[in-house]
Design a protein around this motif. Structure first.
Motif, short mmCIF file in Angstrom:
data_model
loop_
_atom_site.label_atom_id
_atom_site.label_comp_id
_atom_site.label_asym_id
_atom_site.label_seq_id
_atom_site.Cartn_x
_atom_site.Cartn_y
_atom_site.Cartn_z
N MET A 1 23.19 99.92 -0.79
CA MET A 1 23.65 98.76 -0.05
C MET A 1 22.64 97.63 -0.23
O MET A 1 21.45 97.80 0.04
N SER A 2 23.10 96.51 -0.68
CA SER A 2 22.23 95.36 -0.88
C SER A 2 22.36 94.41 0.31
O SER A 2 23.44 94.24 0.86
N ILE A 3 21.26 93.83 0.69
CA ILE A 3 21.27 92.87 1.79
C ILE A 3 20.89 91.50 1.27
O ILE A 3 20.14 91.38 0.30
N PRO A 4 21.37 90.43 1.91
CA PRO A 4 21.00 89.08 1.47
C PRO A 4 19.51 88.83 1.65
O PRO A 4 18.92 89.23 2.66
N VAL A 5 18.93 88.18 0.65
CA VAL A 5 17.51 87.80 0.70
C VAL A 5 17.43 86.34 0.30
O VAL A 5 18.02 85.92 -0.70
N THR A 6 16.71 85.55 1.09
CA THR A 6 16.57 84.13 0.79
C THR A 6 15.16 83.64 1.12
O THR A 6 14.51 84.19 2.01
N MET A 7 14.75 82.62 0.40
CA MET A 7 13.47 81.98 0.71
C MET A 7 13.63 80.97 1.85
O MET A 7 12.65 80.53 2.42
N ALA A 8 14.87 80.65 2.17
CA ALA A 8 15.15 79.72 3.27
C ALA A 8 14.89 80.42 4.61
O ALA A 8 14.70 81.63 4.68
N HIS A 9 14.93 79.64 5.67
CA HIS A 9 14.68 80.18 7.01
C HIS A 9 15.97 80.59 7.71
O HIS A 9 15.94 80.94 8.90
N GLU A 10 17.08 80.52 6.98
CA GLU A 10 18.37 80.91 7.55
C GLU A 10 19.32 81.30 6.43
O GLU A 10 19.09 80.99 5.26
N ILE A 11 20.38 81.99 6.79
CA ILE A 11 21.45 82.35 5.86
C ILE A 11 22.59 81.39 6.15
O ILE A 11 23.12 81.40 7.28
N PRO A 12 22.97 80.53 5.22
CA PRO A 12 24.05 79.57 5.48
C PRO A 12 25.32 80.26 5.99
O PRO A 12 25.75 81.27 5.44
N GLY A 13 25.86 79.72 7.07
CA GLY A 13 27.09 80.26 7.64
C GLY A 13 26.89 81.49 8.52
O GLY A 13 27.86 82.04 9.03
N ARG A 14 25.66 81.94 8.67
CA ARG A 14 25.37 83.11 9.51
C ARG A 14 24.31 82.75 10.54
O ARG A 14 23.49 81.86 10.31
N GLU A 15 24.34 83.42 11.66
CA GLU A 15 23.37 83.16 12.72
C GLU A 15 22.48 84.39 12.90
O GLU A 15 22.97 85.52 12.91
N VAL A 16 21.19 84.15 13.03
CA VAL A 16 20.25 85.24 13.27
C VAL A 16 20.38 85.67 14.73
O VAL A 16 20.24 84.87 15.64
N ALA A 17 20.66 86.95 14.93
CA ALA A 17 20.79 87.50 16.28
C ALA A 17 19.46 88.05 16.78
O ALA A 17 19.16 87.98 17.97
N GLU A 18 18.66 88.59 15.85
CA GLU A 18 17.41 89.23 16.25
C GLU A 18 16.44 89.26 15.07
O GLU A 18 16.83 89.52 13.94
N ILE A 19 15.20 88.97 15.36
CA ILE A 19 14.14 89.12 14.36
C ILE A 19 13.55 90.51 14.56
O ILE A 19 13.07 90.84 15.64
N ILE A 20 13.61 91.31 13.51
CA ILE A 20 13.12 92.69 13.60
C ILE A 20 11.63 92.76 13.32
O ILE A 20 10.89 93.47 13.98
N GLY A 21 11.19 92.02 12.30
CA GLY A 21 9.77 92.04 11.93
C GLY A 21 9.61 91.77 10.45
O GLY A 21 10.53 91.31 9.78
N ILE A 22 8.45 92.08 9.94
CA ILE A 22 8.15 91.83 8.53
C ILE A 22 8.61 93.02 7.69
O ILE A 22 8.27 94.16 7.99
N ALA A 23 9.38 92.72 6.66
CA ALA A 23 9.73 93.72 5.65
C ALA A 23 8.81 93.48 4.47
O ALA A 23 8.60 92.34 4.07
N ARG A 24 8.24 94.54 3.93
CA ARG A 24 7.29 94.36 2.84
C ARG A 24 7.39 95.49 1.83
O ARG A 24 7.81 96.60 2.16
N GLY A 25 6.99 95.16 0.64
CA GLY A 25 6.89 96.15 -0.42
C GLY A 25 5.79 95.71 -1.35
O GLY A 25 5.70 94.53 -1.69
N SER A 26 4.95 96.62 -1.76
CA SER A 26 3.87 96.24 -2.66
C SER A 26 3.69 97.28 -3.74
O SER A 26 4.11 98.44 -3.61
N VAL A 27 3.07 96.84 -4.81
CA VAL A 27 2.74 97.72 -5.92
C VAL A 27 1.41 97.23 -6.50
O VAL A 27 1.16 96.03 -6.55
N VAL A 28 0.58 98.17 -6.88
CA VAL A 28 -0.69 97.84 -7.55
C VAL A 28 -0.58 98.37 -8.97
O VAL A 28 -0.31 99.55 -9.18
N LYS A 29 -0.79 97.49 -9.93
CA LYS A 29 -0.71 97.87 -11.34
C LYS A 29 -2.02 97.54 -12.03
O LYS A 29 -2.65 96.53 -11.74
#
Length: 106
Positions: free
Chosen positions: A1-29
């Motif tokens: 399942m893919s979820i929308p990801v944007t660099m903007a502070h909102e998703i056009p046409g959608r309203e943020v109901a709740e901020i869950i927190g920071i999602a992160r992923g890292s890799v060291v190469k």
């Protein structure tokens, strides 16, 4: 399942109901000496260092995928304010970090 990801502070046409927190992923190469040899040769003649470009692209994709997995484990519907960051860990290795704000949408 893919979820929308944007660099903007909102998703056009959608309203943020709740901020869950920071999602992160890292890799060291780390660089690989064979790549370094080719990169050094390329540096002599000029042009793009394809060996490092590919390494960084693979690292960004892996960090991005890990961020999506983390967001889904948090129950997020989307990620806003998405960014990449890089930092040197030690000589010859770097961390690529993908992060954003995991949110629930109305």
């Amino acid at each position: 399942m893919s979820i929308p990801v944007t660099m903007a502070h909102e998703i056009p046409g959608r309203e943020v109901a709740e901020i869950i927190g920071i999602a992160r992923g890292s890799v060291v190469k780390a660089r690989f000496f064979v790549r370094d040899i080719f990169a050094a040769l390329r540096n002599l003649i000029g042009g793009e260092v394809n060996e490092y470009s590919r390494l960084l692209e693979e690292s960004r994709e892996e960090a991005y995928a890990r961020m999506l997995t983390h967001a889904q484990s948090l129950g997020a519907d989307a990620i806003i304010s998405f960014r990449f960051s890089t930092s040197a860990i030690m000589e010859g290795s770097s961390e690529i970090l993908a992060y954003g704000t995991a949110v629930k949408l109305k």
